[in-house]
Design an enzyme around this catalytic site. Structure first.
Site, mmCIF file in Angstrom:
data_model
loop_
_atom_site.group_PDB
_atom_site.id
_atom_site.type_symbol
_atom_site.label_atom_id
_atom_site.label_comp_id
_atom_site.label_asym_id
_atom_site.label_seq_id
_atom_site.Cartn_x
_atom_site.Cartn_y
_atom_site.Cartn_z
ATOM 1 N N PHE A 86 -5.069 8.993 3.095
ATOM 2 C CA PHE A 86 -5.517 7.868 2.276
ATOM 3 C C PHE A 86 -6.657 7.164 2.990
ATOM 4 O O PHE A 86 -7.055 7.550 4.102
ATOM 5 C CB PHE A 86 -4.352 6.896 2.017
ATOM 6 C CG PHE A 86 -3.835 6.196 3.253
ATOM 7 C CD1 PHE A 86 -2.961 6.829 4.113
ATOM 8 C CD2 PHE A 86 -4.241 4.905 3.566
ATOM 9 C CE1 PHE A 86 -2.496 6.190 5.266
ATOM 10 C CE2 PHE A 86 -3.781 4.251 4.706
ATOM 11 C CZ PHE A 86 -2.899 4.900 5.554
ATOM 12 N N GLY A 87 -7.183 6.131 2.356
ATOM 13 C CA GLY A 87 -8.209 5.289 2.985
ATOM 14 C C GLY A 87 -9.399 6.106 3.474
ATOM 15 O O GLY A 87 -9.976 6.897 2.736
ATOM 16 N N TYR A 88 -9.764 5.896 4.750
ATOM 17 C CA TYR A 88 -10.953 6.518 5.329
ATOM 18 C C TYR A 88 -10.680 7.926 5.875
ATOM 19 O O TYR A 88 -11.554 8.516 6.522
ATOM 20 C CB TYR A 88 -11.488 5.642 6.465
ATOM 21 C CG TYR A 88 -11.946 4.268 6.037
ATOM 22 C CD1 TYR A 88 -13.277 4.035 5.672
ATOM 23 C CD2 TYR A 88 -11.064 3.187 5.996
ATOM 24 C CE1 TYR A 88 -13.712 2.770 5.289
ATOM 25 C CE2 TYR A 88 -11.482 1.913 5.610
ATOM 26 C CZ TYR A 88 -12.807 1.722 5.261
ATOM 27 O OH TYR A 88 -13.238 0.468 4.884
ATOM 28 N N LYS B 33 0.674 3.699 2.968
ATOM 29 C CA LYS B 33 1.327 3.235 4.202
ATOM 30 C C LYS B 33 2.839 3.292 4.088
ATOM 31 O O LYS B 33 3.520 3.697 5.024
ATOM 32 C CB LYS B 33 0.953 1.771 4.456
ATOM 33 C CG LYS B 33 -0.341 1.602 5.156
ATOM 34 C CD LYS B 33 -0.411 0.145 5.566
ATOM 35 C CE LYS B 33 -1.767 -0.208 6.056
ATOM 36 N NZ LYS B 33 -1.846 -1.627 6.377
ATOM 37 N N ARG C 248 -1.042 5.194 14.039
ATOM 38 C CA ARG C 248 0.251 4.695 13.551
ATOM 39 C C ARG C 248 1.379 5.362 14.322
ATOM 40 O O ARG C 248 2.368 4.733 14.684
ATOM 41 C CB ARG C 248 0.342 4.985 12.047
ATOM 42 C CG ARG C 248 1.431 4.240 11.326
ATOM 43 C CD ARG C 248 1.208 4.198 9.823
ATOM 44 N NE ARG C 248 0.045 3.378 9.484
ATOM 45 C CZ ARG C 248 -1.118 3.870 9.091
ATOM 46 N NH1 ARG C 248 -1.302 5.159 8.917
ATOM 47 N NH2 ARG C 248 -2.121 3.056 8.841
ATOM 48 N N ASN D 118 0.848 -1.188 0.000
ATOM 49 C CA ASN D 118 0.000 0.000 0.000
ATOM 50 C C ASN D 118 0.893 1.250 0.000
ATOM 51 O O ASN D 118 1.568 1.530 0.993
ATOM 52 C CB ASN D 118 -0.879 -0.069 1.270
ATOM 53 C CG ASN D 118 -1.723 1.176 1.472
ATOM 54 O OD1 ASN D 118 -1.383 2.253 1.010
ATOM 55 N ND2 ASN D 118 -2.815 1.013 2.189
ATOM 56 N N ASP E 222 -0.627 -3.466 10.349
ATOM 57 C CA ASP E 222 -2.000 -3.838 10.041
ATOM 58 C C ASP E 222 -2.880 -2.870 10.795
ATOM 59 O O ASP E 222 -2.705 -2.654 11.995
ATOM 60 C CB ASP E 222 -2.334 -5.276 10.420
ATOM 61 C CG ASP E 222 -3.593 -5.713 9.688
ATOM 62 O OD1 ASP E 222 -3.535 -5.887 8.454
ATOM 63 O OD2 ASP E 222 -4.652 -5.834 10.330
HETATM 64 P P1 IMP Z 1 -4.454 -3.349 5.871
HETATM 65 O O1 IMP Z 1 -3.835 -3.028 7.192
HETATM 66 O O2 IMP Z 1 -3.471 -3.241 4.752
HETATM 67 O O3 IMP Z 1 -5.241 -4.600 5.905
HETATM 68 O O4 IMP Z 1 -5.470 -2.179 5.513
HETATM 69 C C1 IMP Z 1 -6.046 -1.373 6.471
HETATM 70 C C2 IMP Z 1 -6.955 -0.367 5.828
HETATM 71 O O5 IMP Z 1 -7.431 0.462 6.894
HETATM 72 C C3 IMP Z 1 -6.256 0.576 4.877
HETATM 73 O O6 IMP Z 1 -6.295 0.157 3.559
HETATM 74 C C4 IMP Z 1 -7.079 1.859 5.070
HETATM 75 O O7 IMP Z 1 -8.201 1.829 4.317
HETATM 76 C C5 IMP Z 1 -7.519 1.794 6.509
HETATM 77 N N1 IMP Z 1 -6.613 2.635 7.265
HETATM 78 C C6 IMP Z 1 -5.583 2.242 8.046
HETATM 79 N N2 IMP Z 1 -4.924 3.302 8.528
HETATM 80 C C7 IMP Z 1 -5.537 4.383 8.021
HETATM 81 C C8 IMP Z 1 -5.311 5.777 8.140
HETATM 82 O O8 IMP Z 1 -4.370 6.262 8.779
HETATM 83 N N3 IMP Z 1 -6.168 6.544 7.474
HETATM 84 C C9 IMP Z 1 -7.189 6.079 6.735
HETATM 85 N N4 IMP Z 1 -7.439 4.813 6.578
HETATM 86 C C10 IMP Z 1 -6.635 3.959 7.216
#
Ligand code: IMP
Length: 198
Positions: free
Chosen positions: A156-158, A19, A185, A16, A75
């Protein structure tokens, strides 16, 4: 006593880019020579753990054994109180095969329809694993509330739908440094750095 990272190459066990960028920023002061699992062409293991820590351990271990280098995995996910902690460990999967977080944010909003409680938290588990299989794991959280519609284009993400406690703006409206100062994080990182990098 936690095992220390003694310098040199460190694999970021993630495909990702959001990340990898954040972890690279957070590790910059500690002289680790960071390379991502994506750049090394490492396969993505099946994440079938039932907790954030279990999944971080699966990813870190797979990357450390495949690369013969220390590997760090994150994760993380969003846990919404009124949804019983969902999407939780399935946060990435709610975005579907296209990894489209516009879709994932909408799903959360739809699930929250008619619910008054909008409290949520992000959680992050970090695992550092060495090629001999030794692991150190740490967890951090940041509490806040879900907002709608999405706001901001950083992060990113949410991030566009999450406002941390005491902040008037979403994670996606904050400068990366400001987010790093308070994020789930960052908290997990502070623990990791204290135990393994200092
Ligand atoms: P994984 O840990 O790769 O399984 O994915 C966790 C998912 O949680 C990510 O793809 C994001 O969508 C979401 N996520 C984790 N940390 C953050 C953040 O700091 N901001 C927004 N979304 C997050």
């Amino acid at each position: 006593m936690a095992r220390k990272f003694t310098g040199g190459k460190l694999v970021i066990a993630s495909h990702n880019p959001g990340k990898v960028r954040e972890i690279g920023d957070l590790l910059a002061p500690f002289g680790a020579d960071v390379i991502s699992a994506g750049e090394l062409g490492l396969p993505e293991p099946v994440e079938d753990g039932l907790t954030f820590i279990a999944n971080a351990e699966i990813k870190a271990r797979a990357a450390a054994l495949a690369s013969n280098l220390p590997a760090l995995a994150d994760d993380s996910g969003l846990a919404v109180d009124a949804l019983g902690g969902e999407p939780g460990i399935y946060s990435a999967r709610w975005a579907g095969p296209q990894k489209d977080f516009t879709v994932a944010m909408k799903k959360v909003e739809q699930a929250l329809e008619n619910k008054e409680n909008r409290n949520a938290h992000f959680a992050c588990a970090l695992t550092l694993c060495w090629p001999d299989g030794h692991m150190e794991s740490f967890e951090g959280q940041v509490h806040g509330a879900m907002v709608w519609p999405p706001r901001g284009d950083k992060g990113f993400g949410y991030d566009p739908t999450f406002v941390a406690e005491g902040m008037g703006i979403s994670f996606a409206e904050m400068d990366p440094a400001a987010k790093h100062a308070i994020s789930h994080r960052a908290e997990a990182f502070r623990k990791l750095v204290k135990a393994c990098f200092l």
